[in-house]
Design a protein around this motif. Sequence first.
Motif: not given
Length: 170
Positions: A77-96
Amino acid sequence: MKKVLQPLAWYLVLTTVLALASGVALSFATDVALAASGDHQHGANAHLPLPPPGQKWATDQPLREGMAHIRTAVEQALPTTQTPIGVTQASELALTIEAEVASMISHCALPEQADATLHGLFGELLQGSEALQANGDPEQAMLRVVTTLNRYPHLFDDPAWQTLAMPTQH
């Protein structure tokens, strides 16, 4: 008179059973909430006991596996300059993170001081998880989680652990 007392007695028995069941359910829910929040015997901001100089706390298989699962999920899920972390991905990571921490807490069998240190790290991971679910800056939340994960190998002996690169800032 018997027609009045018998229903009243049943009513009292049923309300007593319901009250006891509610108390048990509340107790269970409280235990689960404490485990998920990282407050299992130790607060997130408690002083973390350090291992003896030049040593690290021992680990067991459930700890190493749980931390590895969190690390893998964070790395993906690590963000990069090309692909920041999205809300859905952040939420899924939090649940994990929350699920892995709860699992590690339920299998925790470390000595008292190592346990205190570990639960302090769990508290920090759960704070990062909460920040990931908030409508704030998910990249700052990722930075908090990565910083905590990178503290883990300085405190615990996990030979397979690989340090994570810090998230890139925009």
